[in-house]
Design a protein around this motif. Structure first.
Motif, PDB file in Angstrom:
ATOM      1  N   GLY A   7      -8.015 -11.828   3.142  1.00 13.55           N
ATOM      2  CA  GLY A   7      -7.995 -12.304   4.515  1.00 13.55           C
ATOM      3  C   GLY A   7      -7.195 -13.581   4.517  1.00 13.55           C
ATOM      4  O   GLY A   7      -7.008 -14.197   3.486  1.00 13.55           O
ATOM      5  N   SER A   8      -6.702 -13.953   5.700  1.00 14.50           N
ATOM      6  CA  SER A   8      -6.002 -15.227   5.723  1.00 14.50           C
ATOM      7  C   SER A   8      -6.932 -16.305   6.262  1.00 14.50           C
ATOM      8  O   SER A   8      -6.491 -17.323   6.752  1.00 14.50           O
ATOM      9  CB  SER A   8      -4.728 -15.119   6.538  1.00 14.50           C
ATOM     10  N   HIS A   9      -8.245 -16.034   6.159  1.00 13.88           N
ATOM     11  CA  HIS A   9      -9.205 -16.995   6.682  1.00 13.88           C
ATOM     12  C   HIS A   9      -9.729 -17.904   5.571  1.00 13.88           C
ATOM     13  O   HIS A   9     -10.856 -17.772   5.120  1.00 13.88           O
ATOM     14  CB  HIS A   9     -10.354 -16.261   7.378  1.00 13.88           C
ATOM     15  N   LEU A  10      -8.866 -18.792   5.139  1.00 12.43           N
ATOM     16  CA  LEU A  10      -9.273 -19.772   4.131  1.00 12.43           C
ATOM     17  C   LEU A  10      -9.167 -21.153   4.754  1.00 12.43           C
ATOM     18  O   LEU A  10      -8.233 -21.434   5.501  1.00 12.43           O
ATOM     19  CB  LEU A  10      -8.344 -19.731   2.914  1.00 12.43           C
ATOM     20  N   VAL A  11     -10.124 -22.018   4.405  1.00 16.34           N
ATOM     21  CA  VAL A  11     -10.027 -23.422   4.808  1.00 16.34           C
ATOM     22  C   VAL A  11      -9.023 -24.091   3.875  1.00 16.34           C
ATOM     23  O   VAL A  11      -9.202 -24.074   2.662  1.00 16.34           O
ATOM     24  CB  VAL A  11     -11.409 -24.100   4.706  1.00 16.34           C
ATOM     25  N   THR A  12      -7.944 -24.632   4.441  1.00 15.99           N
ATOM     26  CA  THR A  12      -6.869 -25.144   3.586  1.00 15.99           C
ATOM     27  C   THR A  12      -6.751 -26.661   3.634  1.00 15.99           C
ATOM     28  O   THR A  12      -6.022 -27.241   2.835  1.00 15.99           O
ATOM     29  CB  THR A  12      -5.512 -24.572   4.041  1.00 15.99           C
ATOM     30  N   ASN A  13      -7.438 -27.283   4.580  1.00 16.26           N
ATOM     31  CA  ASN A  13      -7.212 -28.699   4.831  1.00 16.26           C
ATOM     32  C   ASN A  13      -8.315 -29.533   4.169  1.00 16.26           C
ATOM     33  O   ASN A  13      -9.496 -29.305   4.422  1.00 16.26           O
ATOM     34  CB  ASN A  13      -7.221 -28.906   6.357  1.00 16.26           C
ATOM     35  N   PRO A  14      -7.939 -30.502   3.317  1.00 16.08           N
ATOM     36  CA  PRO A  14      -8.965 -31.308   2.641  1.00 16.08           C
ATOM     37  C   PRO A  14      -9.871 -32.045   3.628  1.00 16.08           C
ATOM     38  O   PRO A  14     -11.044 -32.270   3.339  1.00 16.08           O
ATOM     39  CB  PRO A  14      -8.170 -32.310   1.817  1.00 16.08           C
ATOM     40  N   ARG A  15      -9.351 -32.390   4.798  1.00 19.18           N
ATOM     41  CA  ARG A  15     -10.201 -33.038   5.798  1.00 19.18           C
ATOM     42  C   ARG A  15     -11.311 -32.091   6.232  1.00 19.18           C
ATOM     43  O   ARG A  15     -12.476 -32.477   6.345  1.00 19.18           O
ATOM     44  CB  ARG A  15      -9.364 -33.444   7.024  1.00 19.18           C
ATOM     45  N   HIS A  16     -10.951 -30.837   6.452  1.00 15.58           N
ATOM     46  CA  HIS A  16     -11.968 -29.857   6.857  1.00 15.58           C
ATOM     47  C   HIS A  16     -12.986 -29.662   5.740  1.00 15.58           C
ATOM     48  O   HIS A  16     -14.178 -29.519   6.002  1.00 15.58           O
ATOM     49  CB  HIS A  16     -11.309 -28.512   7.188  1.00 15.58           C
ATOM     50  N   ARG A  17     -12.491 -29.659   4.493  1.00 11.23           N
ATOM     51  CA  ARG A  17     -13.404 -29.464   3.372  1.00 11.23           C
ATOM     52  C   ARG A  17     -14.432 -30.598   3.313  1.00 11.23           C
ATOM     53  O   ARG A  17     -15.620 -30.365   3.125  1.00 11.23           O
ATOM     54  CB  ARG A  17     -12.621 -29.403   2.052  1.00 11.23           C
ATOM     55  N   GLU A  18     -13.935 -31.821   3.516  1.00 15.99           N
ATOM     56  CA  GLU A  18     -14.831 -32.982   3.442  1.00 15.99           C
ATOM     57  C   GLU A  18     -15.880 -32.904   4.555  1.00 15.99           C
ATOM     58  O   GLU A  18     -17.070 -33.129   4.324  1.00 15.99           O
ATOM     59  CB  GLU A  18     -13.990 -34.267   3.541  1.00 15.99           C
ATOM     60  N   VAL A  19     -15.433 -32.555   5.749  1.00 17.27           N
ATOM     61  CA  VAL A  19     -16.352 -32.472   6.880  1.00 17.27           C
ATOM     62  C   VAL A  19     -17.371 -31.347   6.646  1.00 17.27           C
ATOM     63  O   VAL A  19     -18.568 -31.508   6.920  1.00 17.27           O
ATOM     64  CB  VAL A  19     -15.556 -32.242   8.180  1.00 17.27           C
ATOM     65  N   LEU A  20     -16.895 -30.228   6.132  1.00 16.91           N
ATOM     66  CA  LEU A  20     -17.802 -29.094   5.878  1.00 16.91           C
ATOM     67  C   LEU A  20     -18.858 -29.462   4.843  1.00 16.91           C
ATOM     68  O   LEU A  20     -20.011 -29.035   4.949  1.00 16.91           O
ATOM     69  CB  LEU A  20     -17.012 -27.878   5.400  1.00 16.91           C
ATOM     70  N   SER A  21     -18.469 -30.262   3.839  1.00 18.10           N
ATOM     71  CA  SER A  21     -19.476 -30.567   2.839  1.00 18.10           C
ATOM     72  C   SER A  21     -20.529 -31.508   3.428  1.00 18.10           C
ATOM     73  O   SER A  21     -21.705 -31.419   3.069  1.00 18.10           O
ATOM     74  CB  SER A  21     -18.848 -31.119   1.554  1.00 18.10           C
ATOM     75  N   ARG A  22     -20.137 -32.352   4.379  1.00 17.40           N
ATOM     76  CA  ARG A  22     -21.145 -33.170   5.072  1.00 17.40           C
ATOM     77  C   ARG A  22     -22.068 -32.286   5.913  1.00 17.40           C
ATOM     78  O   ARG A  22     -23.281 -32.470   5.945  1.00 17.40           O
ATOM     79  CB  ARG A  22     -20.463 -34.191   5.972  1.00 17.40           C
ATOM     80  N   ALA A  23     -21.467 -31.319   6.598  1.00 17.73           N
ATOM     81  CA  ALA A  23     -22.278 -30.416   7.430  1.00 17.73           C
ATOM     82  C   ALA A  23     -23.227 -29.616   6.548  1.00 17.73           C
ATOM     83  O   ALA A  23     -24.407 -29.427   6.889  1.00 17.73           O
ATOM     84  CB  ALA A  23     -21.372 -29.478   8.222  1.00 17.73           C
ATOM     85  N   ALA A  24     -22.726 -29.172   5.398  1.00 16.53           N
ATOM     86  CA  ALA A  24     -23.571 -28.378   4.494  1.00 16.53           C
ATOM     87  C   ALA A  24     -24.735 -29.217   3.990  1.00 16.53           C
ATOM     88  O   ALA A  24     -25.872 -28.727   3.898  1.00 16.53           O
ATOM     89  CB  ALA A  24     -22.737 -27.856   3.319  1.00 16.53           C
ATOM     90  N   ALA A  25     -24.467 -30.499   3.695  1.00 13.81           N
ATOM     91  CA  ALA A  25     -25.547 -31.373   3.222  1.00 13.81           C
ATOM     92  C   ALA A  25     -26.615 -31.525   4.309  1.00 13.81           C
ATOM     93  O   ALA A  25     -27.827 -31.447   4.029  1.00 13.81           O
ATOM     94  CB  ALA A  25     -24.979 -32.730   2.820  1.00 13.81           C
ATOM     95  N   GLY A  26     -26.172 -31.723   5.544  1.00 11.50           N
ATOM     96  CA  GLY A  26     -27.119 -31.837   6.654  1.00 11.50           C
ATOM     97  C   GLY A  26     -27.962 -30.578   6.803  1.00 11.50           C
ATOM     98  O   GLY A  26     -29.178 -30.638   7.014  1.00 11.50           O
ATOM     99  N   LEU A  27     -27.307 -29.434   6.667  1.00 16.86           N
ATOM    100  CA  LEU A  27     -28.022 -28.164   6.848  1.00 16.86           C
ATOM    101  C   LEU A  27     -28.955 -27.880   5.676  1.00 16.86           C
ATOM    102  O   LEU A  27     -30.021 -27.282   5.856  1.00 16.86           O
ATOM    103  CB  LEU A  27     -27.020 -27.023   7.017  1.00 16.86           C
ATOM    104  N   ARG A  28     -28.538 -28.317   4.490  1.00 12.79           N
ATOM    105  CA  ARG A  28     -29.433 -28.145   3.340  1.00 12.79           C
ATOM    106  C   ARG A  28     -30.697 -28.969   3.570  1.00 12.79           C
ATOM    107  O   ARG A  28     -31.818 -28.471   3.404  1.00 12.79           O
ATOM    108  CB  ARG A  28     -28.715 -28.598   2.059  1.00 12.79           C
TER     109      ARG A  28
END
Ligand code: GTP
Ligand code: MG
Length: 456
Positions: free
Chosen positions: A385-406
């Motif tokens: 699929g071409s649905h990959l997160v490619t931007n380091p900014r998005h990765r950083e934000v996602l890891s914050r969101a994941a921490a909140g959800l955890r």
């Protein structure tokens, strides 16, 4: 919203070209254009119609260029504001003159990325789409381009909005239990929603390891004794004669880097000076450069001569690489036909492969590329699929969101008070909003758009 100050910039690249474009955006675009544009046949500029005419200096009537002028009235334009594009002849000076006339007529020179920023602020696109435009312009491989095009299509923003909608509902639910504790609200009802959101965010995050490398590329450094064939391997990977190759040890004196496309990944290959104990002062400087190159690399290729006994120098070079993922390359395999790559004789905590190659005949080169690409933790071919997160900014934000959800899912299972739960959910919600730009500070926006070029 239409900004009062109207911005202008040359939208085409600097230098000579068939056509050059000066772009205006803002509430005064039309009057500014009218002040300097003289249509061949009289009559006003109408939206989304091309008009032929001349750009004229209003102060002395001098004709500056022949142009096609297009007005795109708000909101049907790239920025959502009134936009005028003047397409003239693509020369550096003539474009500067046309731009100068728009500035004299009241426009302001645009900041880098300001057109795109206005498009975002006017709701023409979300932030992931604005960022995708930059990635499309800067894509270095067709895979990187395909990923950016998919992001421009909006899949990431849609997915993030879907998760946010679910989280908002969950937050509303939790808030009710804070405000009306006496009501019978079973917190267990939340568990499936929270788990699903957490999994969705973690899935996005997991694609980023692959995705970011397609966008940013990777650095791979070739290290080894003099004369083992590092420069020959670089040339073979690039399929050019970029580096000088001779039978004389010590040919390469300084590091040299060049970008290769390895199965869709932009890889900066760094050739280095051969490292040996007997090195003269110039070579020693080269060795220092090699160390620096290694420090910046994502992967080291430790090149050995399959035809020579492994030496103390090889051992010392191997020691330099102990901290890095390292791929052992036994080159000159054509001199030992039928020989499998030998066992690497030293202990190394980060060995990612052991291959035999011949830079001369090309034998083993495909295997080398496959192993490099695998070591950079991506699949060899374009992602399914071409649905990959490619931007380091998005990765950083996602890891914050994941921490909140955890924290939220664990807290919810442990029965923490509702206000704590609400805090974790809000953290995740705000983080996710930073991806699409729904919750973002002006400073962050400035940083993001300042990476664009002027005129975009
Ligand atoms: N037979 C054979 N010769 C090779 C191979 N690769 C390189 N050579 C030869 O080995 C010699 C050295 O090659 P280079 O690529 O300059 O080696 P290098 O590691 O860059 O050497 P320095 O720059 O001195 O550190 C040249 O004569 C190459 O033609 C190979 O796979 N097989
Ligand atoms: Mg060399």
């Amino acid at each position: 919203m239409m900004y009062d100050d109207t911005i202008a910039a040359i939208a085409t690249p600097p230098g000579e070209g068939g056509v050059g474009i000066v772009r205006l955006s803002g509430s005064h675009s039309l009057p500014i254009a009218q002040a300097i544009f003289r249509p061949r046949r009289p009559g006003p500029l109408r939206s989304h119609r091309v008009r032929y005419g001349q750009v004229v200096d209003p102060s002395d009537g001098r004709v500056v260029d022949e142009v096609l002028a297009v007005l795109m009235q708000a909101p049907r334009s790239f920025t959502g504001e009134d936009v005028v594009e003047l397409s003239g002849h693509g020369g550096t000076l003539v474009m500067q003159e046309v731009l100068g006339l728009t500035l004299a007529a009241g426009a302001r020179l645009a900041h880098p990325g300001e057109f795109s920023m206005r498009a975002f602020l006017n709701g023409r696109m979300d932030l992931t789409q604005a960022e995708a435009i930059l990635d499309i312009i800067q894509a270095q491989t067709s895979t990187g381009l395909a990923l950016a095009q998919a992001q421009l299509g909006g899949w990431l923003a849609r997915e993030v909005r879907r998760i946010r909608t679910d989280l908002l509902e969950a937050l509303a639910y939790v808030t009710v239990t804070i405000d009306f504790p006496e009501d019978e609200v079973d917190p267990q009802d939340l568990a499936p929603t929270l788990t699903a959101c957490r999994q969705a965010v973690e899935h996005l995050l997991a694609t980023a390891d692959q995705g970011v490398i397609y966008r940013q590329g990777a650095r791979v450094v070739l290290l080894g004794r003099p004369n083992v064939g590092k420069s020959s391997l670089l040339n073979a990977l690039l399929r050019t004669n970029r580096a000088i190759v001779t039978p004389i040890p010590g040919t390469t004196r300084d590091t040299l880097e060049e970008t290769a496309n390895l199965d869709g990944i932009p890889v900066v290959l760094v050739d280095t000076a051969g490292i040996s104990e007997s090195a003269d002062p110039i070579e020693r400087l080269g060795v220092e450069r090699s160390r620096e190159a290694l420090a910046l690399a994502d992967l080291a290729l430790l090149v050995l001569d399959i035809h020579q006994p492994v030496s103390r120098d090889d051992r010392q070079i191997a020691e330099l690489t102990l901290e890095k993922p390292t791929l052992v390359v036994w080159n000159k395999a054509d001199l030992e036909p039928g020989h499998a790559p030998p066992h690497f004789p030293f202990a190394h905590p980060h060995l990612v492969g052991n291959v035999a190659t011949s830079a001369l005949t090309g034998a083993g080169m495909e295997d080398l590329v496959r192993t490099i690409v695998g070591a950079l933790s991506v699949q060899g071919t374009a992602p399914g699929g071409s649905h990959l997160v490619t931007n380091p900014r998005h990765r950083e934000v996602l890891s914050r969101a994941a921490a909140g959800l955890r924290a939220a899912t664990e807290g919810q299972a442990a029965g923490v008070p509702a206000d704590l739960l609400a805090g974790d959910l809000t953290t995740a919600l705000n983080a996710l909003g930073e991806i699409t730009g729904e919750t973002i500070t002006d400073d962050l926006l400035d940083t993001i758009f300042s990476r664009f070029c002027i005129g975009k």
